[in-house]
Scaffold this motif. Sequence first.
Motif, PDB file in Angstrom:
ATOM      1  N   MET A 127     -32.342-102.443  54.558  1.00 10.10           N
ATOM      2  CA  MET A 127     -30.895-102.613  54.479  1.00 10.10           C
ATOM      3  C   MET A 127     -30.526-104.072  54.193  1.00 10.10           C
ATOM      4  SD  MET A 127     -29.588 -99.623  54.646  1.00 10.10           S
ATOM      5  CE  MET A 127     -31.005 -99.277  53.608  1.00 10.10           C
ATOM      6  N   LEU A 128     -31.345-105.017  54.666  1.00  8.22           N
ATOM      7  CA  LEU A 128     -31.108-106.424  54.315  1.00  8.22           C
ATOM      8  C   LEU A 128     -31.316-106.646  52.820  1.00  8.22           C
ATOM      9  CD1 LEU A 128     -32.672-108.536  57.207  1.00  8.22           C
ATOM     10  CD2 LEU A 128     -30.260-108.195  56.665  1.00  8.22           C
ATOM     11  N   ASP A 129     -32.333-105.980  52.269  1.00 10.88           N
ATOM     12  CA  ASP A 129     -32.553-106.067  50.822  1.00 10.88           C
ATOM     13  C   ASP A 129     -31.356-105.517  50.067  1.00 10.88           C
ATOM     14  OD1 ASP A 129     -35.030-107.210  51.254  1.00 10.88           O
ATOM     15  OD2 ASP A 129     -36.147-105.342  50.928  1.00 10.88           O
ATOM     16  N   MET A 130     -30.848-104.374  50.538  1.00  8.44           N
ATOM     17  CA  MET A 130     -29.660-103.781  49.923  1.00  8.44           C
ATOM     18  C   MET A 130     -28.469-104.723  50.065  1.00  8.44           C
ATOM     19  SD  MET A 130     -27.820-100.217  50.944  1.00  8.44           S
ATOM     20  CE  MET A 130     -26.317 -99.661  50.148  1.00  8.44           C
ATOM     21  N   ASN A 131     -28.323-105.299  51.250  1.00  7.84           N
ATOM     22  CA  ASN A 131     -27.241-106.239  51.517  1.00  7.84           C
ATOM     23  C   ASN A 131     -27.306-107.423  50.560  1.00  7.84           C
ATOM     24  OD1 ASN A 131     -25.122-106.625  53.729  1.00  7.84           O
ATOM     25  ND2 ASN A 131     -26.106-108.632  53.713  1.00  7.84           N
ATOM     26  N   GLU A 132     -28.530-107.939  50.350  1.00  6.47           N
ATOM     27  CA  GLU A 132     -28.707-109.073  49.443  1.00  6.47           C
ATOM     28  C   GLU A 132     -28.394-108.688  48.003  1.00  6.47           C
ATOM     29  OE1 GLU A 132     -31.947-112.512  48.249  1.00  6.47           O
ATOM     30  OE2 GLU A 132     -32.550-110.898  49.586  1.00  6.47           O
ATOM     31  N   ALA A 133     -28.841-107.498  47.588  1.00  2.00           N
ATOM     32  CA  ALA A 133     -28.559-107.037  46.224  1.00  2.00           C
ATOM     33  C   ALA A 133     -27.055-106.894  46.010  1.00  2.00           C
ATOM     34  CB  ALA A 133     -29.271-105.716  45.960  1.00  2.00           C
ATOM     35  N   LEU A 134     -26.363-106.365  46.990  1.00  2.83           N
ATOM     36  CA  LEU A 134     -24.906-106.236  46.887  1.00  2.83           C
ATOM     37  C   LEU A 134     -24.246-107.605  46.841  1.00  2.83           C
ATOM     38  CD1 LEU A 134     -24.446-103.298  49.407  1.00  2.83           C
ATOM     39  CD2 LEU A 134     -24.027-103.196  46.930  1.00  2.83           C
ATOM     40  N   PHE A 135     -24.781-108.526  47.623  1.00  2.00           N
ATOM     41  CA  PHE A 135     -24.264-109.888  47.626  1.00  2.00           C
ATOM     42  C   PHE A 135     -24.402-110.519  46.249  1.00  2.00           C
ATOM     43  CE2 PHE A 135     -25.460-114.396  47.869  1.00  2.00           C
ATOM     44  CZ  PHE A 135     -24.277-114.925  48.324  1.00  2.00           C
ATOM     45  N   ILE A 136     -25.591-110.393  45.660  1.00  4.05           N
ATOM     46  CA  ILE A 136     -25.845-110.975  44.341  1.00  4.05           C
ATOM     47  C   ILE A 136     -24.932-110.340  43.300  1.00  4.05           C
ATOM     48  CG2 ILE A 136     -27.572-111.134  42.499  1.00  4.05           C
ATOM     49  CD1 ILE A 136     -29.664-111.472  44.792  1.00  4.05           C
ATOM     50  N   GLU A 137     -24.763-109.037  43.400  1.00  5.09           N
ATOM     51  CA  GLU A 137     -23.884-108.321  42.468  1.00  5.09           C
ATOM     52  C   GLU A 137     -22.447-108.824  42.581  1.00  5.09           C
ATOM     53  OE1 GLU A 137     -22.131-103.890  42.680  1.00  5.09           O
ATOM     54  OE2 GLU A 137     -24.308-103.985  42.442  1.00  5.09           O
ATOM     55  N   GLU A 138     -21.976-108.984  43.805  1.00  9.84           N
ATOM     56  CA  GLU A 138     -20.601-109.433  44.015  1.00  9.84           C
ATOM     57  C   GLU A 138     -20.438-110.918  43.692  1.00  9.84           C
ATOM     58  OE1 GLU A 138     -19.472-108.297  47.942  1.00  9.84           O
ATOM     59  OE2 GLU A 138     -19.534-106.167  47.458  1.00  9.84           O
ATOM     60  N   GLU A 139     -21.500-111.686  43.923  1.00 12.51           N
ATOM     61  CA  GLU A 139     -21.440-113.107  43.601  1.00 12.51           C
ATOM     62  C   GLU A 139     -21.197-113.299  42.108  1.00 12.51           C
ATOM     63  OE1 GLU A 139     -24.980-115.795  43.701  1.00 12.51           O
ATOM     64  OE2 GLU A 139     -23.878-116.616  45.403  1.00 12.51           O
TER      65      GLU A 139
END
Length: 133
Positions: free
Chosen positions: A58-70
């Motif tokens: 879920m942290l990996d997913m969280n990071e991927a979402l962060f990068i996408e939104e960034e």
Amino acid sequence: MLEYIFFDERPWNRFVGFLQEKGLSPVADHEDQGYMVRLPEDTADGLMDDIEAFYDEMLDMNEALFIEEEGAGQLHTAGVTVNLKNGRTVQAAVDPKLLNRILEVVSAEELGRLVNAIVDAVENPDDRSICQR
């Protein structure tokens, strides 16, 4: 209490659902610093291995979402909870990328212990060397 933090609601919801499927009753809250999940520390060790592995996913997913939104130009912040001797709890601002990198190798509980050790050393300085304590 074991604490798990997310900065996006989607992995937080999946993590809470995972814990509930395992028969646990997590305390899940949306707080100023992010989406929190808390579990009792006496959770069975075998189950904790599964929980930590899923939390890592879920942290990996969280990071991927962060990068996408960034990429969409949104502002992101992250914080670490700091418990002070006088009972106050404050947030230390941390670069989200750095925090995600740290949480790849240590658990949120381990990070909390490290932060609390630093706070204790600052609030209760001891000039003796480590080997003298």
